[in-house]
Design a protein around this motif. Structure first.
Motif, mmCIF file in Angstrom:
data_model
loop_
_atom_site.group_PDB
_atom_site.id
_atom_site.type_symbol
_atom_site.label_atom_id
_atom_site.label_comp_id
_atom_site.label_asym_id
_atom_site.label_seq_id
_atom_site.Cartn_x
_atom_site.Cartn_y
_atom_site.Cartn_z
ATOM 1 N N VAL A 26 1.009 -1.179 0.096
ATOM 2 C CA VAL A 26 -0.050 -0.048 0.034
ATOM 3 C C VAL A 26 0.900 1.243 -0.148
ATOM 4 C CG1 VAL A 26 -1.656 1.174 1.349
ATOM 5 C CG2 VAL A 26 -2.106 -1.310 1.048
ATOM 6 N N ARG A 27 2.113 1.285 0.926
ATOM 7 C CA ARG A 27 2.892 2.450 0.746
ATOM 8 C C ARG A 27 3.420 2.746 -0.685
ATOM 9 N NH1 ARG A 27 2.664 4.544 5.855
ATOM 10 N NH2 ARG A 27 2.847 3.158 7.749
ATOM 11 N N ALA A 28 3.855 1.501 -1.067
ATOM 12 C CA ALA A 28 4.345 1.635 -2.484
ATOM 13 C C ALA A 28 3.351 2.308 -3.444
ATOM 14 C CB ALA A 28 5.155 0.205 -2.839
ATOM 15 N N LEU A 29 2.302 1.818 -3.614
ATOM 16 C CA LEU A 29 1.203 2.231 -4.417
ATOM 17 C C LEU A 29 1.071 3.854 -4.312
ATOM 18 C CD1 LEU A 29 -1.420 -0.905 -4.227
ATOM 19 C CD2 LEU A 29 0.017 -0.034 -6.317
ATOM 20 N N GLU A 30 1.082 4.291 -2.837
ATOM 21 C CA GLU A 30 0.935 5.531 -2.687
ATOM 22 C C GLU A 30 2.193 6.471 -3.260
ATOM 23 O OE1 GLU A 30 -1.937 5.139 1.166
ATOM 24 O OE2 GLU A 30 0.235 5.492 1.473
ATOM 25 N N ASN A 31 3.224 5.915 -2.823
ATOM 26 C CA ASN A 31 4.514 6.606 -3.217
ATOM 27 C C ASN A 31 4.893 6.666 -4.589
ATOM 28 O OD1 ASN A 31 5.225 7.189 -0.438
ATOM 29 N ND2 ASN A 31 6.238 5.128 -0.148
ATOM 30 N N PHE A 32 4.623 5.662 -5.234
ATOM 31 C CA PHE A 32 4.817 5.490 -6.888
ATOM 32 C C PHE A 32 3.729 5.524 -7.456
ATOM 33 C CE2 PHE A 32 7.837 2.614 -4.443
ATOM 34 C CZ PHE A 32 8.761 3.645 -3.892
ATOM 35 N N ASP A 33 2.978 6.674 -7.389
ATOM 36 C CA ASP A 33 1.513 6.854 -7.930
ATOM 37 C C ASP A 33 1.928 7.512 -9.414
ATOM 38 O OD1 ASP A 33 -0.890 6.977 -8.859
ATOM 39 O OD2 ASP A 33 -1.733 8.309 -7.444
ATOM 40 N N LEU A 34 2.347 6.833 -10.321
ATOM 41 C CA LEU A 34 2.970 7.255 -11.736
ATOM 42 C C LEU A 34 2.145 7.156 -12.647
ATOM 43 C CD1 LEU A 34 6.797 6.268 -10.956
ATOM 44 C CD2 LEU A 34 5.624 8.418 -10.708
ATOM 45 N N TYR A 35 0.912 6.317 -12.523
ATOM 46 C CA TYR A 35 0.111 6.071 -13.707
ATOM 47 C C TYR A 35 1.104 5.599 -14.734
ATOM 48 C CZ TYR A 35 -3.021 8.925 -11.154
ATOM 49 O OH TYR A 35 -3.652 9.937 -10.342
ATOM 50 N N SER A 36 1.966 4.638 -14.364
ATOM 51 C CA SER A 36 2.811 3.937 -15.281
ATOM 52 C C SER A 36 2.426 2.506 -15.279
ATOM 53 C CB SER A 36 4.239 4.360 -15.185
ATOM 54 O OG SER A 36 4.535 3.719 -13.815
ATOM 55 N N LYS A 37 3.106 1.833 -16.318
ATOM 56 C CA LYS A 37 2.962 0.345 -16.325
ATOM 57 C C LYS A 37 3.346 -0.340 -14.851
ATOM 58 C CE LYS A 37 5.339 -0.427 -19.937
ATOM 59 N NZ LYS A 37 6.099 -1.326 -20.759
ATOM 60 N N PRO A 38 2.785 -1.190 -14.549
ATOM 61 C CA PRO A 38 3.129 -2.003 -13.404
ATOM 62 C C PRO A 38 4.216 -2.984 -13.680
ATOM 63 C CG PRO A 38 1.236 -3.134 -14.267
ATOM 64 C CD PRO A 38 1.341 -1.928 -15.016
ATOM 65 N N VAL A 39 4.748 -3.304 -12.601
ATOM 66 C CA VAL A 39 6.009 -4.193 -12.721
ATOM 67 C C VAL A 39 5.534 -5.378 -13.549
ATOM 68 C CG1 VAL A 39 7.544 -5.905 -11.455
ATOM 69 C CG2 VAL A 39 6.757 -3.769 -10.414
ATOM 70 N N ASP A 85 -2.624 -12.273 -10.339
ATOM 71 C CA ASP A 85 -2.290 -11.066 -11.167
ATOM 72 C C ASP A 85 -2.624 -9.735 -10.663
ATOM 73 O OD1 ASP A 85 -0.953 -12.757 -12.482
ATOM 74 O OD2 ASP A 85 -1.584 -12.562 -14.524
ATOM 75 N N ASP A 86 -3.940 -9.555 -10.501
ATOM 76 C CA ASP A 86 -4.423 -8.270 -10.105
ATOM 77 C C ASP A 86 -3.769 -7.694 -8.809
ATOM 78 O OD1 ASP A 86 -5.707 -10.252 -8.492
ATOM 79 O OD2 ASP A 86 -7.686 -9.076 -8.591
ATOM 80 N N GLN A 87 -3.253 -8.611 -8.075
ATOM 81 C CA GLN A 87 -2.560 -8.005 -6.735
ATOM 82 C C GLN A 87 -1.224 -7.327 -6.964
ATOM 83 O OE1 GLN A 87 -4.480 -8.567 -3.767
ATOM 84 N NE2 GLN A 87 -5.933 -8.817 -5.353
ATOM 85 N N PHE A 88 -0.942 -7.389 -8.025
ATOM 86 C CA PHE A 88 0.473 -6.633 -8.450
ATOM 87 C C PHE A 88 0.522 -5.511 -9.236
ATOM 88 C CE2 PHE A 88 0.970 -11.271 -7.595
ATOM 89 C CZ PHE A 88 1.694 -11.064 -6.375
ATOM 90 N N LYS A 89 0.215 -4.184 -8.645
ATOM 91 C CA LYS A 89 0.060 -3.136 -9.432
ATOM 92 C C LYS A 89 0.960 -1.958 -9.197
ATOM 93 C CE LYS A 89 -3.640 -4.764 -11.622
ATOM 94 N NZ LYS A 89 -3.463 -5.231 -12.858
ATOM 95 N N ILE A 90 2.193 -2.320 -8.513
ATOM 96 C CA ILE A 90 2.923 -1.507 -8.332
ATOM 97 C C ILE A 90 3.603 -0.916 -9.464
ATOM 98 C CG2 ILE A 90 5.117 -1.073 -6.986
ATOM 99 C CD1 ILE A 90 4.515 -2.889 -5.101
ATOM 100 N N SER A 91 3.966 0.527 -9.534
ATOM 101 C CA SER A 91 4.645 0.774 -10.655
ATOM 102 C C SER A 91 5.945 0.492 -11.102
ATOM 103 C CB SER A 91 4.842 2.476 -10.587
ATOM 104 O OG SER A 91 5.712 2.998 -11.711
ATOM 105 N N ALA A 92 6.403 -0.008 -12.422
ATOM 106 C CA ALA A 92 7.729 -0.563 -12.670
ATOM 107 C C ALA A 92 8.816 0.490 -12.081
ATOM 108 C CB ALA A 92 7.624 -0.787 -14.112
ATOM 109 N N PHE A 93 8.743 1.642 -11.943
ATOM 110 C CA PHE A 93 9.555 2.669 -11.556
ATOM 111 C C PHE A 93 9.342 2.883 -10.027
ATOM 112 C CE2 PHE A 93 8.510 3.431 -16.152
ATOM 113 C CZ PHE A 93 9.588 3.144 -16.613
#
Length: 471
Positions: A26-39, A85-93
């Motif tokens: 959750v912290r990673a989703l908030e910190n890297f809220d880049l609207y980019s591709k997930p990992v 698969d839907d549980q892995f949405k953190i930005s690639a960056f």
């Protein structure tokens, strides 16, 4: 919506109880809220494979109970199968050298394993994402190991498609081996060649690309698993390192082996630059080939018009009848992206500091994107372009005869200066070299036709020995 409370060293957070990930994610989703591709999901699945291997190893060493290990193994397998698969949405960056994606996997495995045993998500007294799932591991050995395994698998798939593309070009080499066209240097008329010779040269370039790309597997197979934080192996053991390496070799069916120096394997990412460099060279070959095809196909009336690319879609919203070479254009753009990714990988690998490279996430995203794009490009290039290329033989011969290219064949007979004069005269009078020679009455028409026969001009020959010398 039902929530659970999870804590970390920073504080506590409410977690949607339908989610299998926890507070770190959750912290990673908030910190890297880049609207980019997930990992990249394949990278995630190989991390899960490493977790499975670690659970098997720790169970063998008596560090994990069979109940815990089997639950972790089962949860890891479900991730590998794509169920979560839907549980892995953190930005690639992401910052942290991949800690966020490693923790994402740890948390999903832990919460799913807790469910398998019969507990409720978030009750980490049953199975803990760090103490159990991440036992004897660090992000810094898990992520490089998983990335190397992912890369090897994608390199093998790409190599297979490059080989198919090379074979398709070789088929065109045979198919067009008796059709002559004008060879060009610096876009200017040069000397005769066959259409097939051009395709054969493309195939040879891909043969070298294929060799270079396959060769990168050698260094990718050295993994630093067990090196943990900086490669010294703190919180692991020699037995763990040997067993998990053997386990990964068995699970992946790849000849992976532990690094001779895990500190090297943890801090240095040069192997990924090596792979990317080979991909860049292949991309440059694709740009060359796709550009050549676009030029030779240009027209159909106002350009070269010597080959005919398959029509794939209408080419203009305003110009009726226009058909564009969209497949070679797409291949060129993908290749440019790969070259850009190579720059990113080179910069990321060189930016590692002391005992760790913090930019592994950028390397992973760029590397895996390049491999996936090139694999798909090779398939589409072959299936939607190369396989169905035709040749406008009439246009090829017309362009060859109208050019001054044939005059080069006269140099052994009349010398360079006299040949230049004939070329200038042909251009000035808008006639072919053949017509000029006929009118010059230097050689018989039969000798002229022999000297200008394209089949004699596309290879070394001793033609001069058969023609009367008038020099």
């Amino acid at each position: 919506m039902e929530y659970r409370i999870e804590k970390d060293l920073i504080g506590s957070k409410e977690i949607d109880n339908s989610k299998y990930y926890g507070i770190n994610t959750v912290r990673a989703l908030e910190n890297f809220d880049l609207y980019s591709k997930p990992v990249n999901i394949d990278f995630v699945k190989e991390i899960a494979l490493v977790k499975k291997a670690a659970a098997i190893t720790n169970m063998k060493l008596g560090k994990l109970s069979e109940q815990k290990a089997n639950a972790i193994i089962k949860a890891s397998e479900e991730i590998i199968e794509g169920i979560f698969d839907d549980q892995f949405k953190i930005s690639a960056f992401q910052g942290g050298a991949g800690t966020s994606v490693n923790m994402n996997v740890n948390e999903v495995i832990a919460n799913r394993a807790i469910e398998i045993i019969g507990g409720k998500k978030g009750d980490y007294t049953i199975i803990h994402p760090l103490n159990d799932v991440n036992m004897s591991q660090s992000t810094n050995d898990v992520c490089p190991t998983a990335l190397k395994i992912t890369t090897i698998k994608k390199v093998q798939k790409l190599a297979n498609e490059i080989n198919k593309l090379k074979e398709a070009l070789e088929l065109k080499e045979d198919q067009f081996s008796q059709i002559f066209r004008l060879g060009r240097t610096q876009l200017m008329d040069a000397v005769p060649m066959t259409v097939g010779q051009g395709f054969g040269a493309y195939a040879k370039a891909l043969e070298r690309d294929l060799y270079r790309i396959r060769k990168t597997e050698e260094n990718l197979k050295n993994i630093n698993i067990g090196g943990t934080a900086i490669g010294t192996g703190i919180n692991s053991s020699d037995r763990y390192i040997f067993i998990i390496s053997d386990t990964l070799r068995s699970l992946t069916k790849l000849n992976v082996s532990r690094c001779e120096c895990s500190i090297d394997g943890t801090q240095n990412a040069d192997v990924f630059v090596e792979v990317s460099s080979a991909l860049k060279i292949f991309a440059s070959s694709l740009i060359k080939i796709s550009n050549d095809l676009r030029i030779l196909n240009s027209g159909p009336r106002g350009g070269f018009g010597e080959i005919i690319l398959p029509a794939r879609q209408a080419g203009s919203s305003i110009m009726p009848g226009k058909v564009n070479p969209v497949i070679p254009e797409m291949v060129g753009q993908i290749s440019m992206r790969v070259i850009a990714n190579d720059t990113a990988i080179t910069m990321a690998a060189s930016s590692g500091q002391l005992e760790l490279n913090a930019f592994i996430p950028l390397i992973a995203e760029s590397m895996l994107e390049s491999l996936e794009l090139l694999e798909k490009a090779a398939i589409l290039f072959r299936e939607k372009c190369i396989d169905d290329i035709l040749v406008n033989e009439k246009k090829c011969i017309e362009n060859l005869e109208k050019s001054t290219a044939l005059v080069t064949s006269l140099v052994p007979f009349i010398g360079y200066d006299k040949a230049c004069e004939l070329a200038k005269k042909a251009l000035r009078e808008d006639k072919s070299i053949r017509e000029i020679l006929y009118s010059e009455d230097i050689y018989s028409n039969e000798d002229i036709d022999t000297m200008l026969n394209p089949s004699q001009l596309i290879k070394p020959s001793e033609l001069k020995d058969t023609i009367r010398d008038v020099s």
